[in-house]
Write a protein that holds these residues in place. Structure first.
Motif, PDB file in Angstrom:
ATOM      1  N   PHE A 128      21.619  25.048  17.953  1.00 48.43           N
ATOM      2  CA  PHE A 128      20.843  26.006  18.978  1.00 48.43           C
ATOM      3  C   PHE A 128      21.002  27.038  18.540  1.00 48.43           C
ATOM      4  CE2 PHE A 128      22.580  23.343  22.533  1.00 48.43           C
ATOM      5  CZ  PHE A 128      21.871  22.362  22.001  1.00 48.43           C
ATOM      6  N   SER A 129      21.942  27.811  17.944  1.00 47.52           N
ATOM      7  CA  SER A 129      22.226  28.659  16.670  1.00 47.52           C
ATOM      8  C   SER A 129      21.104  29.317  15.911  1.00 47.52           C
ATOM      9  CB  SER A 129      23.087  29.733  16.508  1.00 47.52           C
ATOM     10  OG  SER A 129      24.130  29.511  16.972  1.00 47.52           O
ATOM     11  N   SER A 130      20.551  27.818  15.597  1.00 42.77           N
ATOM     12  CA  SER A 130      19.804  27.831  14.078  1.00 42.77           C
ATOM     13  C   SER A 130      18.128  27.584  14.597  1.00 42.77           C
ATOM     14  CB  SER A 130      19.446  26.807  13.314  1.00 42.77           C
ATOM     15  OG  SER A 130      19.253  25.952  14.019  1.00 42.77           O
ATOM     16  N   TRP A 131      17.530  27.740  15.645  1.00 44.88           N
ATOM     17  CA  TRP A 131      16.583  27.911  15.958  1.00 44.88           C
ATOM     18  C   TRP A 131      16.083  29.634  15.960  1.00 44.88           C
ATOM     19  CZ3 TRP A 131      16.901  24.196  20.917  1.00 44.88           C
ATOM     20  CH2 TRP A 131      17.681  23.078  20.762  1.00 44.88           C
ATOM     21  N   PRO A 132      14.500  29.538  15.753  1.00 45.59           N
ATOM     22  CA  PRO A 132      14.033  31.324  15.318  1.00 45.59           C
ATOM     23  C   PRO A 132      14.162  31.363  16.987  1.00 45.59           C
ATOM     24  CG  PRO A 132      12.880  29.576  14.425  1.00 45.59           C
ATOM     25  CD  PRO A 132      13.917  28.884  16.045  1.00 45.59           C
ATOM     26  N   ASP A 133      14.385  33.307  17.326  1.00 45.39           N
ATOM     27  CA  ASP A 133      14.267  33.300  18.571  1.00 45.39           C
ATOM     28  C   ASP A 133      13.380  32.719  19.125  1.00 45.39           C
ATOM     29  OD1 ASP A 133      16.457  34.645  18.497  1.00 45.39           O
ATOM     30  OD2 ASP A 133      15.645  36.946  17.522  1.00 45.39           O
ATOM     31  N   GLY A 134      13.286  32.956  20.901  1.00 43.74           N
ATOM     32  CA  GLY A 134      11.729  32.748  21.682  1.00 43.74           C
ATOM     33  C   GLY A 134      12.127  30.359  22.073  1.00 43.74           C
ATOM     34  N   THR A 135      13.079  29.833  21.008  1.00 43.16           N
ATOM     35  CA  THR A 135      12.752  28.492  20.944  1.00 43.16           C
ATOM     36  C   THR A 135      13.349  28.409  22.452  1.00 43.16           C
ATOM     37  OG1 THR A 135      12.493  28.010  18.455  1.00 43.16           O
ATOM     38  CG2 THR A 135      13.525  26.394  19.450  1.00 43.16           C
ATOM     39  N   LEU A 136      14.298  28.255  22.727  1.00 42.69           N
ATOM     40  CA  LEU A 136      14.900  28.305  24.282  1.00 42.69           C
ATOM     41  C   LEU A 136      14.387  29.118  25.093  1.00 42.69           C
ATOM     42  CD1 LEU A 136      18.651  28.884  23.645  1.00 42.69           C
ATOM     43  CD2 LEU A 136      17.635  26.802  23.907  1.00 42.69           C
ATOM     44  N   ARG A 137      14.531  28.096  26.786  1.00 42.10           N
ATOM     45  CA  ARG A 137      13.693  28.669  27.530  1.00 42.10           C
ATOM     46  C   ARG A 137      13.886  30.247  27.983  1.00 42.10           C
ATOM     47  NH1 ARG A 137      13.945  24.280  32.807  1.00 42.10           N
ATOM     48  NH2 ARG A 137      12.909  26.453  33.520  1.00 42.10           N
ATOM     49  N   ARG A 138      12.714  30.726  28.481  1.00 42.54           N
ATOM     50  CA  ARG A 138      13.777  31.995  29.242  1.00 42.54           C
ATOM     51  C   ARG A 138      14.925  32.644  30.127  1.00 42.54           C
ATOM     52  NH1 ARG A 138      11.015  36.751  29.188  1.00 42.54           N
ATOM     53  NH2 ARG A 138       8.791  35.545  28.555  1.00 42.54           N
ATOM     54  N   GLY A 139      15.742  33.015  29.832  1.00 36.35           N
ATOM     55  CA  GLY A 139      17.103  33.227  30.557  1.00 36.35           C
ATOM     56  C   GLY A 139      18.263  32.826  30.117  1.00 36.35           C
ATOM     57  N   LEU A 140      17.697  31.559  29.349  1.00 29.74           N
ATOM     58  CA  LEU A 140      19.112  30.223  28.538  1.00 29.74           C
ATOM     59  C   LEU A 140      20.033  31.118  27.574  1.00 29.74           C
ATOM     60  CD1 LEU A 140      17.838  26.721  28.617  1.00 29.74           C
ATOM     61  CD2 LEU A 140      19.285  27.701  29.821  1.00 29.74           C
ATOM     62  N   ASP A 141      20.557  31.676  27.153  1.00 24.47           N
ATOM     63  CA  ASP A 141      21.530  31.288  25.791  1.00 24.47           C
ATOM     64  C   ASP A 141      22.343  30.368  25.028  1.00 24.47           C
ATOM     65  OD1 ASP A 141      23.818  31.280  27.314  1.00 24.47           O
ATOM     66  OD2 ASP A 141      24.063  33.184  27.275  1.00 24.47           O
ATOM     67  N   VAL A 142      22.767  30.642  24.210  1.00 26.34           N
ATOM     68  CA  VAL A 142      22.979  29.239  23.465  1.00 26.34           C
ATOM     69  C   VAL A 142      24.302  29.050  24.292  1.00 26.34           C
ATOM     70  CG1 VAL A 142      24.564  28.225  21.206  1.00 26.34           C
ATOM     71  CG2 VAL A 142      22.651  29.571  21.208  1.00 26.34           C
ATOM     72  N   ARG A 143      24.957  29.573  24.641  1.00 19.99           N
ATOM     73  CA  ARG A 143      26.186  28.558  25.395  1.00 19.99           C
ATOM     74  C   ARG A 143      26.159  28.299  26.267  1.00 19.99           C
ATOM     75  NH1 ARG A 143      30.358  25.919  24.281  1.00 19.99           N
ATOM     76  NH2 ARG A 143      30.736  27.485  22.909  1.00 19.99           N
ATOM     77  N   THR A 144      24.823  28.812  27.156  1.00 22.65           N
ATOM     78  CA  THR A 144      24.776  28.003  28.621  1.00 22.65           C
ATOM     79  C   THR A 144      23.705  26.244  28.279  1.00 22.65           C
ATOM     80  OG1 THR A 144      24.366  30.089  30.010  1.00 22.65           O
ATOM     81  CG2 THR A 144      23.051  28.112  30.544  1.00 22.65           C
ATOM     82  N   ALA A 145      23.240  26.628  27.409  1.00 20.47           N
ATOM     83  CA  ALA A 145      21.896  25.322  26.848  1.00 20.47           C
ATOM     84  C   ALA A 145      23.089  24.127  26.346  1.00 20.47           C
ATOM     85  CB  ALA A 145      20.991  25.689  25.475  1.00 20.47           C
ATOM     86  N   VAL A 146      24.203  24.988  25.472  1.00 23.41           N
ATOM     87  CA  VAL A 146      25.003  23.645  25.295  1.00 23.41           C
ATOM     88  C   VAL A 146      25.844  23.506  26.607  1.00 23.41           C
ATOM     89  CG1 VAL A 146      27.409  22.948  23.923  1.00 23.41           C
ATOM     90  CG2 VAL A 146      26.076  24.488  23.438  1.00 23.41           C
ATOM     91  N   ASP A 147      25.930  23.892  28.112  1.00 23.48           N
ATOM     92  CA  ASP A 147      26.529  23.211  28.984  1.00 23.48           C
ATOM     93  C   ASP A 147      26.021  22.661  29.762  1.00 23.48           C
ATOM     94  OD1 ASP A 147      28.457  25.151  28.694  1.00 23.48           O
ATOM     95  OD2 ASP A 147      28.268  26.459  29.593  1.00 23.48           O
ATOM     96  N   VAL A 148      24.206  22.941  29.950  1.00 29.54           N
ATOM     97  CA  VAL A 148      23.505  22.167  29.945  1.00 29.54           C
ATOM     98  C   VAL A 148      22.990  20.695  29.859  1.00 29.54           C
ATOM     99  CG1 VAL A 148      20.377  21.720  30.486  1.00 29.54           C
ATOM    100  CG2 VAL A 148      21.964  24.106  31.499  1.00 29.54           C
ATOM    101  N   TYR A 149      23.442  20.566  27.850  1.00 26.77           N
ATOM    102  CA  TYR A 149      23.599  18.986  26.838  1.00 26.77           C
ATOM    103  C   TYR A 149      24.200  18.027  27.596  1.00 26.77           C
ATOM    104  CZ  TYR A 149      23.201  16.099  23.291  1.00 26.77           C
ATOM    105  OH  TYR A 149      23.364  15.150  23.022  1.00 26.77           O
ATOM    106  N   ALA A 150      25.651  18.957  27.755  1.00 25.36           N
ATOM    107  CA  ALA A 150      27.045  18.264  28.092  1.00 25.36           C
ATOM    108  C   ALA A 150      26.503  17.420  29.852  1.00 25.36           C
ATOM    109  CB  ALA A 150      28.701  19.206  28.141  1.00 25.36           C
ATOM    110  N   ALA A 151      25.835  18.620  30.901  1.00 22.87           N
ATOM    111  CA  ALA A 151      25.578  17.867  32.188  1.00 22.87           C
ATOM    112  C   ALA A 151      24.714  16.681  32.161  1.00 22.87           C
ATOM    113  CB  ALA A 151      25.422  18.998  32.432  1.00 22.87           C
ATOM    114  N   LEU A 152      23.866  16.871  31.283  1.00 22.87           N
ATOM    115  CA  LEU A 152      23.221  15.625  31.213  1.00 22.87           C
ATOM    116  C   LEU A 152      23.446  14.453  30.676  1.00 22.87           C
ATOM    117  CD1 LEU A 152      20.145  17.597  30.869  1.00 22.87           C
ATOM    118  CD2 LEU A 152      20.513  16.261  32.457  1.00 22.87           C
ATOM    119  N   CYS A 153      24.143  14.733  28.739  1.00 21.46           N
ATOM    120  CA  CYS A 153      24.360  14.091  27.715  1.00 21.46           C
ATOM    121  C   CYS A 153      26.246  13.550  28.473  1.00 21.46           C
ATOM    122  CB  CYS A 153      23.975  14.106  26.641  1.00 21.46           C
ATOM    123  SG  CYS A 153      22.027  14.077  26.964  1.00 21.46           S
TER     124      CYS A 153
END
Length: 204
Positions: free
Chosen positions: A146-171
């Protein structure tokens, strides 16, 4: 000279097969009877080797479970996921799909082992640490991706750590088990749903 060299290779191969058979026997017994009820002697009898051979190969019962857990991780083919992640043509959706495919393989082939290690970890600190370490390695991979992605790839309001948390909650193993066992989803359907949901939840 050549014969002695091949004899040495044969001994190495035999030792590796003995370790593998001990690990297979341990997996069968741990899954069938649980951590507490499985003894090193029972594993030795199941593998048709001596008790000292088991201790020489893996140290103790906790070492056996760690070996089984390591084999479970290898069975999911981490190399295939890495090849996809490192493909320069693979954008974020394909990278998410590659990680979801890895998790599907891991849970499909070794979900019983993951559950075993987690449950045994309630009374065995070494195994609790092994379970936590496995989760941490997964998180570290996602942070790197997730850190390798260009700025603006993640949804607005998501930082990398929160994106990792969302991934862990799903998978995770619990979601996989609920869908495949309780809801009778094929593993392919779980993987496809994960890929689509991750893209929808994480990507702008």
């Amino acid at each position: 000279m050549g014969k002695r060299r091949y004899d040495s290779l044969r001994r190495v191969a035999q030792a590796q097969e003995t370790r593998a058979e001990i690990a297979r026997a341990a997996r069968r017994l741990f899954v069938a009877h649980g951590w507490a009820a499985t003894t090193v002697r029972a594993v030795a009898e199941e593998a048709k080797v001596s008790v000292p051979t088991v201790y020489a190969a893996y140290g103790d019962k906790a070492g056996l479970v760690r070996a089984v857990a390591d084999a479970a991780t290898l069975s999911a083919d981490v190399a295939a996921m890495l090849a996809e992640l490192e493909d320069e043509a693979a954008g974020p959706p394909r990278q998410l799909a590659a990680m979801a495919a890895y998790d599907r393989r891991l849970f499909e082939r070794s979900g019983d082992v993951i559950t075993l290690v987690r449950e045994a970890g309630r009374t065995e600190p070494t195994l609790a640490a092994a379970y936590v370490e496995g989760r941490r390695r997964g998180d570290d991979t996602r942070v790197q991706v997730f850190s390798s992605w260009p700025d603006g790839t993640l949804r607005r309001g998501l930082d990398v750590r929160t994106a990792v948390d969302v991934y862990a909650a799903l998978c995770n193993i619990d979601v996989y088990t609920t869908l495949t066992v309780e809801r009778s989803w094929p593993a392919d359907r779980v993987e496809q749903w994960w890929s689509a949901t991750l893209a929808r939840e994480l990507l702008a």
